[in-house]
Design an enzyme around this catalytic site. Sequence first.
Site, short mmCIF file in Angstrom:
data_model
loop_
_atom_site.label_atom_id
_atom_site.label_comp_id
_atom_site.label_asym_id
_atom_site.label_seq_id
_atom_site.Cartn_x
_atom_site.Cartn_y
_atom_site.Cartn_z
N ASP A 41 0.84 -1.19 0.00
CA ASP A 41 0.00 0.00 0.00
C ASP A 41 0.88 1.25 0.00
O ASP A 41 2.02 1.21 0.48
CB ASP A 41 -0.86 0.04 1.27
N ARG A 86 -0.46 -0.35 -8.76
CA ARG A 86 -1.80 0.13 -8.47
C ARG A 86 -1.79 1.66 -8.48
O ARG A 86 -1.04 2.29 -7.74
CB ARG A 86 -2.24 -0.34 -7.08
C1 LIG Z 1 -8.41 -0.86 -4.48
C2 LIG Z 1 -7.98 0.42 -3.86
C3 LIG Z 1 -6.76 0.49 -3.21
C4 LIG Z 1 -6.34 1.70 -2.66
N1 LIG Z 1 -5.10 1.76 -2.10
C5 LIG Z 1 -4.66 2.94 -1.62
C6 LIG Z 1 -3.34 3.09 -1.15
O1 LIG Z 1 -2.53 2.15 -1.14
N2 LIG Z 1 -2.95 4.30 -0.67
C7 LIG Z 1 -3.81 5.38 -0.68
O2 LIG Z 1 -3.39 6.46 -0.26
N3 LIG Z 1 -5.06 5.26 -1.12
C8 LIG Z 1 -5.51 4.08 -1.58
N4 LIG Z 1 -6.79 3.98 -2.05
C9 LIG Z 1 -7.76 5.07 -1.81
C10 LIG Z 1 -7.72 6.08 -2.92
O3 LIG Z 1 -6.49 6.76 -2.90
C11 LIG Z 1 -8.86 7.09 -2.80
O4 LIG Z 1 -8.77 7.74 -1.57
C12 LIG Z 1 -10.23 6.45 -2.90
O5 LIG Z 1 -10.25 5.39 -3.80
C13 LIG Z 1 -11.25 7.48 -3.38
O6 LIG Z 1 -10.90 7.94 -4.64
P1 LIG Z 1 -11.69 7.60 -5.98
O7 LIG Z 1 -10.68 7.41 -7.04
O8 LIG Z 1 -12.57 6.44 -5.78
O9 LIG Z 1 -12.48 8.91 -6.32
P2 LIG Z 1 -13.32 9.96 -5.48
O10 LIG Z 1 -12.73 11.29 -5.82
O11 LIG Z 1 -13.49 9.59 -4.04
O12 LIG Z 1 -14.73 9.84 -6.17
C14 LIG Z 1 -14.86 10.20 -7.54
C15 LIG Z 1 -16.24 9.82 -8.02
O13 LIG Z 1 -16.41 8.40 -7.87
C16 LIG Z 1 -17.78 8.14 -7.58
N5 LIG Z 1 -17.88 7.53 -6.25
C17 LIG Z 1 -16.97 7.55 -5.28
N6 LIG Z 1 -17.42 6.88 -4.19
C18 LIG Z 1 -18.67 6.49 -4.50
C19 LIG Z 1 -19.68 5.78 -3.81
N7 LIG Z 1 -19.50 5.35 -2.55
N8 LIG Z 1 -20.84 5.54 -4.45
C20 LIG Z 1 -21.04 5.95 -5.70
N9 LIG Z 1 -20.13 6.65 -6.41
C21 LIG Z 1 -18.97 6.90 -5.82
C22 LIG Z 1 -18.49 9.48 -7.59
O14 LIG Z 1 -18.99 9.73 -8.89
C23 LIG Z 1 -17.38 10.44 -7.26
O15 LIG Z 1 -17.63 11.75 -7.70
C24 LIG Z 1 -7.20 2.82 -2.68
C25 LIG Z 1 -8.41 2.76 -3.36
C26 LIG Z 1 -8.80 1.59 -3.96
C27 LIG Z 1 -10.09 1.58 -4.73
#
Ligand SMILES: Cc1cc2nc3c(=O)[nH]c(=O)nc-3n(C[C@H](O)[C@H](O)[C@H](O)COP(=O)(O)OP(=O)(O)OC[C@H]3O[C@@H](n4cnc5c(N)ncnc54)[C@H](O)[C@@H]3O)c2cc1C
Length: 301
Positions: free
Chosen positions: A132, A182
């Site tokens: 991560d 990732r």
């Molecule tokens: C598999 C995975 C591993 C990760 N690993 C790490 C890591 O190692 N380190 C780290 O710092 N972060 C990690 N993250 C977290 C990541 O950095 C983000 O904080 C998190 O994924 C939210 O960003 P987003 O890209 O989904 O977009 P966001 O900006 O949160 O959302 C963008 C859009 O996605 C849609 N959306 C988001 N959530 C929802 C919901 N609940 N329901 C419906 N629509 C929604 C909406 O349209 C929203 O406007 C990981 C995320 C994932 C998915």
Amino acid sequence: MLRHLLLAAAGSDRLGRLAGSAPVSKGAVRKFVGGFDGDEALLTGRALADDGLAITFDHLSAETRSAEQAVAVRDEYRALLAKLKGAGLTPAAEVSVKLSLLGQRLDEKLAYEHAQAVCAAAAAAGTTVTLDAEDHTLTDSTLEILTELRRDHPGTGAALQAYLRRTEGDCRELAAAGSRVRLCKGAYAEPESVAFQSALDIDKSFVRCLNILMSGEGYPMVATHDPRLIAIAEDRARWFDRSADEYEFQMLHGVRVEEQARLAAGGNVVRVYLPYGEQWYGYLLRRLAESPRNVRALVGR
Ligand SMILES: Cc1cc2nc3c(=O)[nH]c(=O)nc-3n(C[C@H](O)[C@H](O)[C@H](O)COP(=O)(O)OP(=O)(O)OC[C@H]3O[C@@H](n4cnc5c(N)ncnc54)[C@H](O)[C@@H]3O)c2cc1C
């Protein structure tokens, strides 16, 4: 403002202890957390695998402040990997590991040795480990440890955060043959000196990084719930002529479940990040900070 408050609370051990003893509905927590121990998580993982999804298990534990805690985290992962193999869940299931929990802030060499032991256990179970990404003070050390781990375990993956200004360069470094990367937006509160602050700038960086990874030689793992970025990733995969086994989508357990099913039904590899453990509090608050929709899902509205 609320996001910053939730992120600050997510990092508070005291609030975490209080939440652990509070009568919070376990059913509500389970919407985002795969179980409170390895056995429960295994059942959740089995159900996801039956739905055609791949999984990366993540053990939630309190911040590591002693060498003994780091050993306990290592042993938890080793036990989990043996169980995953025993349950026939590998290679579809792998594990995600935070090096800080393996003692990275106490002693980098110790964290490397523990990570090496987890990678060896993963190899014995026929699967892989992804590191991560944590806060930016650990990025250099994490990427150095990654390089060392890949000497014996080339399948070890790394997470890169599009909000960090450095990440385009890191993508270039890591877009090599066999390299599992990732790409996510990034989940920590970071200063402007190192990280883009606006959603637009972060999204633009995500797309630049995606272009590098998709056009490179490695294996991109696109970790986002963002519909626009998912559509762009699908487009780039077509543009760069990648077959379905040359990249994957990743999403968090309980978030955009219908989209996970849609992508999987379309022949994509979709991996669900499945956290489990007693220390669910900080993880849950970070999800709530991310989206009001997650808050509504938690309270069932
Ligand atoms: C598999 C995975 C591993 C990760 N690993 C790490 C890591 O190692 N380190 C780290 O710092 N972060 C990690 N993250 C977290 C990541 O950095 C983000 O904080 C998190 O994924 C939210 O960003 P987003 O890209 O989904 O977009 P966001 O900006 O949160 O959302 C963008 C859009 O996605 C849609 N959306 C988001 N959530 C929802 C919901 N609940 N329901 C419906 N629509 C929604 C909406 O349209 C929203 O406007 C990981 C995320 C994932 C998915």
